[in-house]
Design an enzyme around this catalytic site. Sequence first.
Site, PDB file in Angstrom:
ATOM      1  N   GLU A  67       0.743  -1.077   0.267  1.00  0.00           N
ATOM      2  CA  GLU A  67       0.195   0.566  -0.440  1.00  0.00           C
ATOM      3  C   GLU A  67       0.430   0.823   0.198  1.00  0.00           C
ATOM      4  O   GLU A  67       0.661   1.940  -0.587  1.00  0.00           O
ATOM      5  CB  GLU A  67      -0.835  -0.313   0.993  1.00  0.00           C
ATOM      6  CG  GLU A  67      -2.149  -0.868   1.563  1.00  0.00           C
ATOM      7  CD  GLU A  67      -1.851  -2.270   1.949  1.00  0.00           C
ATOM      8  OE1 GLU A  67      -2.540  -2.878   2.627  1.00  0.00           O
ATOM      9  OE2 GLU A  67       0.305  -2.732   1.448  1.00  0.00           O
ATOM     10  N   TRP A  75      21.178 -38.698 -11.862  1.00  0.00           N
ATOM     11  CA  TRP A  75      20.467 -37.962 -12.529  1.00  0.00           C
ATOM     12  C   TRP A  75      19.580 -38.393 -13.252  1.00  0.00           C
ATOM     13  O   TRP A  75      20.006 -39.296 -13.727  1.00  0.00           O
ATOM     14  CB  TRP A  75      21.233 -36.952 -12.940  1.00  0.00           C
ATOM     15  CG  TRP A  75      21.929 -35.813 -12.683  1.00  0.00           C
ATOM     16  CD1 TRP A  75      23.095 -36.005 -13.255  1.00  0.00           C
ATOM     17  CD2 TRP A  75      21.810 -34.778 -12.081  1.00  0.00           C
ATOM     18  NE1 TRP A  75      23.943 -34.871 -12.183  1.00  0.00           N
ATOM     19  CE2 TRP A  75      22.920 -34.085 -11.999  1.00  0.00           C
ATOM     20  CE3 TRP A  75      20.932 -34.494 -11.687  1.00  0.00           C
ATOM     21  CZ2 TRP A  75      22.888 -33.153 -10.550  1.00  0.00           C
ATOM     22  CZ3 TRP A  75      21.098 -33.300 -10.347  1.00  0.00           C
ATOM     23  CH2 TRP A  75      21.387 -32.597  -9.737  1.00  0.00           C
TER      24      TRP A  75
END
Length: 348
Positions: free
Chosen positions: A53, A178
Amino acid sequence: MAVDEKYMAQCIELAQKGAGYVSPNPMVGSVIVHNGKVIGEGYHKRYGEAHAEVHAIQSVKDQDLLKESTIYVSLEPCSHHGKTPPCADLIISKKIPRVVIGVIDPFDKVAGKGVEKLKNAGLDVTMGVLEEQCKELNKRFFTFYQKKRPYIILKWAQTKDGFIDVERGSGQYGKPTWITNKQARKYVHKTRAEEDAIMVGRVTALKDNPSLTTRDWEGKNPTRVVLDRELKLPATLNLFNSSTPTIVFNSIKTEKSDNIFYKKLEYDGKIIFKIMKHLYEKEIQSLIVEGGSKTISAFINANLWDEAHVYEGPVFFEKGVQAPIINGKVISTLHFEGSTLQIIKNQD
C-alpha cells in the site's frame, strides 16, 4: 470480469513479484484506481521494507486524486506497528474513500483489526474479492498461522518405471543419480529460491552429497535442514560449507558452530512433528522435503504434506530404490523437453 475482480487480479499479479524475498511476511499487491484509470500500483518487495500500500500510494503523482480513488489490496492492510507503520493508518490519513480487500489477514495482530479501523474511520470497505485466489497466493502464510507449521512440499524425481535411484554401494556415493534434464533441474532451483527451507535425510546427504542451493537460478538459498540422528555425516559434505545456514536435527547436542545449528531432539514416532514445531518457532514458513524415500514416506504416512512435486525423466532403471507412493489431486503438469513435473495437492 467485474471491475473489482479485474483490479484484484492485477494486485495478485503484482504480489507474485515478491516471491522468495518477503518471507516471513506475505506477498501483497496493491492498485489505486481513479475514475476507471490506474494511477498507482505497488507490491511488497522485501521483508522489513515498505508494504504494498505504501509503494502504491507513493507512486501516485497527484496525491489530491487519492481523495476520490479506490485502493485495492490483496491482503487486509495491517493495523499494528511492526517493521513498518500501520498501512490502515496511512490509507485513512490520505483520505482514500474506498478500500477493496482480497482476504482477511490470519495473523492475530491484524485478523480483522485493519478492516475495523478502516470502517471506524468512515471508509467504504469491500471484502472477499477473489478471496480464494488471494489465499492461494499466500498459501504458505495461511498454513503457517492456521496450522502452526511450515507449508510442506515433497519433491522427488523418478524414472518411467518408478525408481528414484539405482542400488548403490559406498564406492558410488558422492554424486546424485540424474533422472531429469537440465531444464527440469533449473526449475527445481527456481522452486528452492521461493521457499524458506529444504530438507534431506542422512542417507541422501551421504549418497548424493547435495548442495541444496539455487546455483542455477537467481535468488536466495533456502535454509538447509538435515536429519542426522547420531551425527555420523562427515563434515566435508557440501551441506556443511559456509554458503548457507544448515540445521542438523540430532539426538546428541544443541549448539552453534559457524553457520551450522545443531538441534537435539528425542527421536521417536513423533520426530517429524517435533521438527515442524522447531521450524515454526524459527518462523520458517515453507519447507521442501527432497529425500530420500524413507524421509518422504514418513511425511506421507503422517499425512503431513501440502504439495508433492513429482518429476519424471525419460529413463528406465528396471530395479533400484522404489519411488514413494502418494495420493492426491494433480493440479498441473509441466513439460521440460522429455522430462515432466506433476504438482499434486493434498486433498485431506
